[in-house]
Design a protein around this motif. Sequence first.
Motif, PDB file in Angstrom:
ATOM      1  N   THR A 111      -5.717  28.837  -2.937  1.00  0.00           N
ATOM      2  CA  THR A 111      -4.241  29.187  -3.101  1.00  0.00           C
ATOM      3  C   THR A 111      -3.726  29.738  -1.695  1.00  0.00           C
ATOM      4  O   THR A 111      -4.150  30.633  -1.292  1.00  0.00           O
ATOM      5  CB  THR A 111      -4.002  30.278  -4.402  1.00  0.00           C
ATOM      6  OG1 THR A 111      -4.687  29.600  -5.538  1.00  0.00           O
ATOM      7  CG2 THR A 111      -2.438  30.343  -4.551  1.00  0.00           C
ATOM      8  N   LEU A 112      -2.707  29.159  -1.071  1.00  0.00           N
ATOM      9  CA  LEU A 112      -2.057  29.724  -0.161  1.00  0.00           C
ATOM     10  C   LEU A 112      -0.719  30.308  -0.400  1.00  0.00           C
ATOM     11  O   LEU A 112      -0.157  30.092  -1.530  1.00  0.00           O
ATOM     12  CB  LEU A 112      -1.360  28.370   0.787  1.00  0.00           C
ATOM     13  CG  LEU A 112      -0.379  28.701   1.948  1.00  0.00           C
ATOM     14  CD1 LEU A 112      -1.448  29.530   2.951  1.00  0.00           C
ATOM     15  CD2 LEU A 112       0.334  27.364   2.718  1.00  0.00           C
ATOM     16  N   PHE A 113      -0.825  31.622   0.045  1.00  0.00           N
ATOM     17  CA  PHE A 113       0.295  32.371  -0.627  1.00  0.00           C
ATOM     18  C   PHE A 113       0.931  33.243   0.439  1.00  0.00           C
ATOM     19  O   PHE A 113       0.479  33.476   1.689  1.00  0.00           O
ATOM     20  CB  PHE A 113      -0.270  33.667  -1.680  1.00  0.00           C
ATOM     21  CG  PHE A 113      -1.288  34.350  -1.112  1.00  0.00           C
ATOM     22  CD1 PHE A 113      -0.887  35.715  -0.401  1.00  0.00           C
ATOM     23  CD2 PHE A 113      -2.654  34.197  -0.955  1.00  0.00           C
ATOM     24  CE1 PHE A 113      -1.793  36.374   0.256  1.00  0.00           C
ATOM     25  CE2 PHE A 113      -3.602  34.993  -0.366  1.00  0.00           C
ATOM     26  CZ  PHE A 113      -3.143  36.176   0.113  1.00  0.00           C
ATOM     27  N   LYS A 161       5.705  33.310  -2.373  1.00  0.00           N
ATOM     28  CA  LYS A 161       5.725  31.732  -2.455  1.00  0.00           C
ATOM     29  C   LYS A 161       4.223  31.410  -2.645  1.00  0.00           C
ATOM     30  O   LYS A 161       3.467  32.295  -1.986  1.00  0.00           O
ATOM     31  CB  LYS A 161       6.211  31.072  -1.037  1.00  0.00           C
ATOM     32  CG  LYS A 161       6.120  29.529  -1.147  1.00  0.00           C
ATOM     33  CD  LYS A 161       6.367  28.713   0.094  1.00  0.00           C
ATOM     34  CE  LYS A 161       6.164  27.459   0.123  1.00  0.00           C
ATOM     35  NZ  LYS A 161       6.792  26.590   1.576  1.00  0.00           N
ATOM     36  N   SER A 162       3.738  30.425  -3.359  1.00  0.00           N
ATOM     37  CA  SER A 162       2.247  30.205  -3.344  1.00  0.00           C
ATOM     38  C   SER A 162       2.366  28.636  -3.749  1.00  0.00           C
ATOM     39  O   SER A 162       2.871  27.993  -4.205  1.00  0.00           O
ATOM     40  CB  SER A 162       1.679  30.907  -4.426  1.00  0.00           C
ATOM     41  OG  SER A 162       2.107  30.383  -5.827  1.00  0.00           O
ATOM     42  N   ASP A 163       1.007  28.130  -3.056  1.00  0.00           N
ATOM     43  CA  ASP A 163       0.953  26.653  -3.308  1.00  0.00           C
ATOM     44  C   ASP A 163      -0.682  26.460  -3.376  1.00  0.00           C
ATOM     45  O   ASP A 163      -1.399  27.022  -2.738  1.00  0.00           O
ATOM     46  CB  ASP A 163       1.136  25.774  -1.877  1.00  0.00           C
ATOM     47  CG  ASP A 163       2.725  25.820  -1.682  1.00  0.00           C
ATOM     48  OD1 ASP A 163       3.623  25.696  -2.501  1.00  0.00           O
ATOM     49  OD2 ASP A 163       3.130  25.993  -0.489  1.00  0.00           O
ATOM     50  N   GLU A 164      -1.040  25.414  -4.407  1.00  0.00           N
ATOM     51  CA  GLU A 164      -2.355  25.171  -4.772  1.00  0.00           C
ATOM     52  C   GLU A 164      -3.035  24.132  -3.817  1.00  0.00           C
ATOM     53  O   GLU A 164      -2.068  23.010  -3.644  1.00  0.00           O
ATOM     54  CB  GLU A 164      -2.366  24.724  -6.046  1.00  0.00           C
ATOM     55  CG  GLU A 164      -1.776  25.591  -7.325  1.00  0.00           C
ATOM     56  CD  GLU A 164      -2.694  26.655  -7.645  1.00  0.00           C
ATOM     57  OE1 GLU A 164      -3.950  26.484  -7.509  1.00  0.00           O
ATOM     58  OE2 GLU A 164      -2.136  27.844  -8.041  1.00  0.00           O
ATOM     59  N   LEU A 165      -3.857  24.378  -3.273  1.00  0.00           N
ATOM     60  CA  LEU A 165      -4.713  23.612  -2.329  1.00  0.00           C
ATOM     61  C   LEU A 165      -5.916  23.572  -2.936  1.00  0.00           C
ATOM     62  O   LEU A 165      -6.962  23.831  -2.104  1.00  0.00           O
ATOM     63  CB  LEU A 165      -4.585  24.115  -0.872  1.00  0.00           C
ATOM     64  CG  LEU A 165      -3.240  24.497  -0.194  1.00  0.00           C
ATOM     65  CD1 LEU A 165      -3.502  25.216   1.161  1.00  0.00           C
ATOM     66  CD2 LEU A 165      -2.427  23.320   0.008  1.00  0.00           C
ATOM     67  N   ARG A 203       0.734  36.538   4.911  1.00  0.00           N
ATOM     68  CA  ARG A 203       0.453  35.129   4.363  1.00  0.00           C
ATOM     69  C   ARG A 203      -0.979  35.012   4.378  1.00  0.00           C
ATOM     70  O   ARG A 203      -1.754  35.824   5.476  1.00  0.00           O
ATOM     71  CB  ARG A 203       0.937  34.128   5.708  1.00  0.00           C
ATOM     72  CG  ARG A 203       0.944  32.784   5.249  1.00  0.00           C
ATOM     73  CD  ARG A 203       1.473  31.859   6.509  1.00  0.00           C
ATOM     74  NE  ARG A 203       0.872  31.969   7.697  1.00  0.00           N
ATOM     75  CZ  ARG A 203       1.056  32.352   8.966  1.00  0.00           C
ATOM     76  NH1 ARG A 203       2.446  33.167   9.086  1.00  0.00           N
ATOM     77  NH2 ARG A 203       0.324  32.617  10.097  1.00  0.00           N
TER      78      ARG A 203
END
Length: 171
Positions: A162-164, A154-158, A125
């Motif tokens: 990028t949180l991955f 999983k990945s999220d744009e912040l 993470r």
Amino acid sequence: MTESTNTNHVPRFDSARESRRFIRNLVWVLAIGGLFLAGQGVRYGLNRAQLMEIRHETDKLYSSVLGPDIGGSPFGRLQFEHGKLMASRRIGLDPLGVLAALSRPAEESLRLEGLTLAGTTGRVRGVIGGGPDGFHAYMGALSDDEYYLFSLYKSDELGDDTLFILTVEPR
């Protein structure tokens, strides 16, 4: 015919002259011996200073790996820690190898927040800057690793980060 009886002449012993000769030879032997001992003393001092420097640097290396309290047998502790890592390697993924593979292509904006290894699989993470392009470039570099296979879980744009979460397994 007269014969000369000078052939039976015995040299006279001069004790003062022999004493001076003995004292002169003794002074030379003592001077040479003193110079030899002085040279050995200088050599000993230089070797001792070098040994102290080597010990200091070795203790500094041990402290960097084992922490400030290196204990009475730091080499034994290093062998123990190495044995633990090798045992985990036989059981599953090598944590140092995974971290090395993650950090080789890393940008300065990469921050790993967690690494969980269980047997032959693991989860990573982290957060990386540079937007989606920076994350895709990082993933492309990870796909070239010859020892581990990294796949996106999983990945999220912040914003620009990028949180991955990645899964890792041996190749």
